[in-house]
Motif scaffolding. Sequence first.
Motif, mmCIF file in Angstrom:
data_model
loop_
_atom_site.group_PDB
_atom_site.id
_atom_site.type_symbol
_atom_site.label_atom_id
_atom_site.label_comp_id
_atom_site.label_asym_id
_atom_site.label_seq_id
_atom_site.Cartn_x
_atom_site.Cartn_y
_atom_site.Cartn_z
ATOM 1 N N LYS A 26 0.445 -1.228 -0.182
ATOM 2 C CA LYS A 26 -0.120 -0.035 0.016
ATOM 3 C C LYS A 26 0.936 1.329 -0.214
ATOM 4 O O LYS A 26 0.751 2.026 -0.622
ATOM 5 C CB LYS A 26 -0.955 0.057 1.375
ATOM 6 N N ARG A 99 -11.716 -1.413 -5.755
ATOM 7 C CA ARG A 99 -10.400 -1.988 -5.727
ATOM 8 C C ARG A 99 -9.841 -2.157 -6.546
ATOM 9 O O ARG A 99 -10.145 -3.255 -7.585
ATOM 10 C CB ARG A 99 -9.635 -2.990 -4.163
ATOM 11 N N ARG A 100 -7.923 -2.388 -6.036
ATOM 12 C CA ARG A 100 -8.050 -3.349 -7.591
ATOM 13 C C ARG A 100 -7.622 -4.853 -6.959
ATOM 14 O O ARG A 100 -7.319 -5.129 -5.745
ATOM 15 C CB ARG A 100 -6.278 -2.771 -7.795
#
Length: 100
Positions: A26, A99-100
Amino acid sequence: MSTGLLVQYVVVGLIVLASVWIVMRKLARKTTNRWLAAASIHFSRPGRGALARAFGRRLQPSEATGDCSDGCSTCGACGPKPPATARPGEPMPLEFRPRR
């Protein structure tokens, strides 16, 4: 040390390592992409077994493809998205992205 305590330490250690990996993905995406690309090259070398080459292809980061549709914005060709405009006194519209 009892076996149960050793298993407990191993499980907690694996949870901590997984948490560190998620935080690194992240917060330091470029660094982890470099690590994944290096590991991918290492496993994908000619002369390796089929399983190792398949693992190397699986490790390859998605941003390493160089395709303009992946949205990595590393080359700057896609350009920044213009900000949403709102009239004075109106709230800005919300934008939800998956979201990926």
